[in-house]
Design an enzyme around this catalytic site. Structure first.
Site, short mmCIF file in Angstrom:
data_model
loop_
_atom_site.label_atom_id
_atom_site.label_comp_id
_atom_site.label_asym_id
_atom_site.label_seq_id
_atom_site.Cartn_x
_atom_site.Cartn_y
_atom_site.Cartn_z
N GLY B 55 0.78 -1.28 0.01
CA GLY B 55 -0.14 -0.02 -0.04
C GLY B 55 0.99 1.34 -0.27
N SER B 56 0.25 2.41 -0.46
CA SER B 56 0.89 3.59 -0.31
C SER B 56 0.83 4.13 1.11
CB SER B 56 0.42 4.48 -1.44
OG SER B 56 0.67 3.94 -2.63
N GLY B 57 1.61 5.43 1.24
CA GLY B 57 1.35 5.87 2.68
C GLY B 57 2.57 5.59 3.59
N HIS B 58 3.55 4.68 2.95
CA HIS B 58 4.66 4.54 3.78
C HIS B 58 5.79 5.02 3.39
CE1 HIS B 58 2.09 1.57 5.65
NE2 HIS B 58 1.95 0.73 4.69
N ASP B 111 -2.21 -8.59 0.49
CA ASP B 111 -1.07 -8.77 -0.26
C ASP B 111 -0.92 -10.15 -0.79
OD1 ASP B 111 -0.03 -5.97 -0.33
OD2 ASP B 111 0.59 -6.41 1.69
N HIS B 220 -0.20 0.54 10.06
CA HIS B 220 -1.38 1.03 9.57
C HIS B 220 -2.06 1.52 10.59
CE1 HIS B 220 -0.17 -2.34 6.84
NE2 HIS B 220 -0.50 -1.40 5.90
#
Lengths: 216, 331
Positions: B55-58, B111, B220
């Protein structure tokens, strides 16, 4: 015996998409209590994209379900993309060649979707996932149909069992997915996937009921 | 929520656009898929391709680890949401040099499912994808259930060592084995002091009360093992080091590599404050620190907090960790 036409029923998928889009904020709110709150956002994005491609194209139910499944599978990702993607694609495969769909074929379609989900996910009934809606809904449909109820009556049984299944997740501890990290803290909250699954099954059932006709 | 965003639903698209402009000398977008970042050095004929996705945001994870002697391609998901099976597949297609592809990723439900489907689809095209799943987070399951633990910043060491092995010509089995050993040798823990907010949601979905901290928090914002009063940095750092080292149980004299990563909104000086005690705790157990990374290596949007990762080294992992890389996250 009741049945409905495949070729003219693609719009049912548009009404399914409408229900998901209407419930965007609600689904995200539920998800936010034990997940990261993007279930409604991602579902609405995928169903909205699929609706754009289905609208005005005079698709069959099989064609529309395949379009929806493919969009979810290839463009949404997350957990729900592959799970619902597989479900809708398998739905489409079963009815692809049929001109009329009766209760027996509808049941076969539901089972195929369920098999697809179980082949990629690891959840069981009771794990606080969409299976807690889908599995009892299919069982209720099959039981009603086996008892000699009409297609319409069997669909009503499916919707009632789907909603009861959704509500049952409130009292379950999540066993898979991100919410499973919460343990007991996941109690008391509906599962977002079980909730969206109940919305999907209900709008699918209503769309079919509107189109049922006696077989010739 | 004050943020530099355009459309909250297009944060990922806009991030990727800026990223490839900034690092055009190192990476490019895949021609077939705007959600796949490819190293300028891939594919190489005969070389094992190494990919990841998440996921993005990392950021800088995962995209920032594509580059020379590092990951060949990265599949990009929505914020905190797995990339699609198609993106994992396209990443594999872009970097396939004919010797197979290794996908090194974290242990999250989405994932796992999308990679599984990508493997099936790739097999139909004659591309073999093998996987190594990271499970370095000590707080997400007990030592007897390591397979349930999630992957966090230890993934960086797994990518670094696996990619270096592939770059020096390792076979599919050798690259997979090195990556597996790297992650087996990693233990991580996270501590969160404030939550984060997904832009499209607009409000944090959990809270951390002022004066408290969440020990064992996930990337998250998954809850940790306990909430406790916020203590002095030295005490927090000691607890973090002990949690990791007790689980690791390394013999005195073992050489280790260390990452202290911010979660997005923690200033670097505070990471150094933590590291001052972390270093003492590690060396106090007779371990030797070979390499230390301090910075924002694997973040969670604007979460305040930090993670600690310790990897035990052997001669090969030490050599592979030292291989020079050029990737946006480690310039």
């Amino acid at each position: 015996m009741q049945q409905f036409q495949n070729a003219t029923s693609g719009d049912i998928v548009l009404s399914v998409a409408d229900r998901i889009i209407e419930n965007r904020a609600y689904l995200s709110e539920i998800d936010g209590k034990i997940g990261d709150g993007d279930h409604g956002v991602n579902m609405a994005k995928g169903f909205g994209m699929a609706a754009e491609r289905i609208k005005g194209n005079g698709m069959s139910l099989a064609g529309a379900l395949d379009t929806l499944g493919t969009v979810l599978m290839t463009e949404i990702g997350g957990s729900m993309g592959p799970l619902y993607g597989v479900m809708f694609i398998q739905f489409a495969e079963i009815i692809e060649k049929a001109s009329m769909i009766d209760a027996a074929m509808f049941s076969k379609m539901l089972h195929s979707g369920l098999d697809g989900i179980q082949a990629i996910g690891s959840a069981k009934v009771g794990d606080k996932t969409l299976l807690d809606t889908l599995v009892p809904a299919i069982t209720a449909f099959d039981t009603a149909n086996g008892d000699g109820k009409s297609f319409a009556e069997s669909l009503n049984a499916l919707v009632a069992a789907a909603e009861a299944g959704r509500d049952s997740t409130r009292d379950l501890v999540a066993k898979v997915g991100r919410a499973s990290r919460l343990g007991e803290r996941s109690l008391g909250v509906l599962d977002a996937g079980a909730t969206s699954c109940a919305l999907i099954l209900k709008s699918l059932a209503l769309g079919i009921e509107d189109r049922l006709q006696p077989s010739a | 929520m004050q943020r530099f965003i355009n459309n909250p639903d297009e944060v990922v698209e806009d991030t990727v656009k800026g990223f490839v402009k900034a690092h055009a000398d190192i990476v490019r977008l895949a021609s077939s898929n705007p959600r796949v970042i490819v190293s300028r050095h891939a594919p190489v004929s005969g070389k094992v391709g190494v990919i990841t996705g998440g996921g993005s945001g990392h950021e800088p994870a995962f995209i920032g680890y594509a580059g020379r002697n590092m990951l060949d391609a990265v599949a990009v998901g929505e914020l905190f949401s797995s990339p699609t099976a198609k993106s994992f597949l396209d990443a594999a297609r872009e970097v396939n040099g004919g010797s197979g592809v290794v996908c090194l990723y974290g242990n999250y439900a989405g994932d796992n499912m999308n990679v599984k489907m990508a493997i099936k689809l790739a097999a139909k095209e004659g591309i073999t994808i093998t996987t190594v799943v990271a499970n370095d987070d000590v707080c997400s399951a007990g030592p007897d259930e390591r397979e349930k633990r999630r992957g966090v910043a230890g993934e960086i060491f797994m990518w670094k060592c696996g990619s270096a092995k592939a770059a020096e010509g390792g076979s599919l089995e050798e690259v997979q084995a090195v990556a597996q050993r790297a992650i087996d040798n990693c233990r991580s823990i996270g501590v969160g002091l404030s939550p984060c907010t997904l832009p499209a949601v607009g409000h944090p979905n959990f809270s951390i009360e002022p004066g408290t901290m969440e020990v064992g928090i996930g990337h998250h914002g998954e809850p940790g093992v306990r909430v406790e009063p916020l203590k002095q940095a030295s005490e927090v750092a000691r607890d973090m080091a002990n949690a990791v080292l007790d689980d690791h149980n390394l013999a005195a004299g073992t050489e280790v590599a260390v990452i202290v990563s911010g979660l997005g909104a923690t200033p670097l000086n505070e990471l150094y404050i933590l590291h001052d005690t972390i270093e003492s705790e590690i060396t106090g157990r007779g371990l030797k620190i070979q390499k230390t990374y301090i910075g924002n290596y694997f973040t969670s949007l604007e979460m305040v907090g930090a993670t600690l990762t310790v990897m035990a080294l052997d001669e090969e992992l030490k050599r592979l960790l030292d291989v020079d890389v050029q990737c946006p996250a480690m310039l």
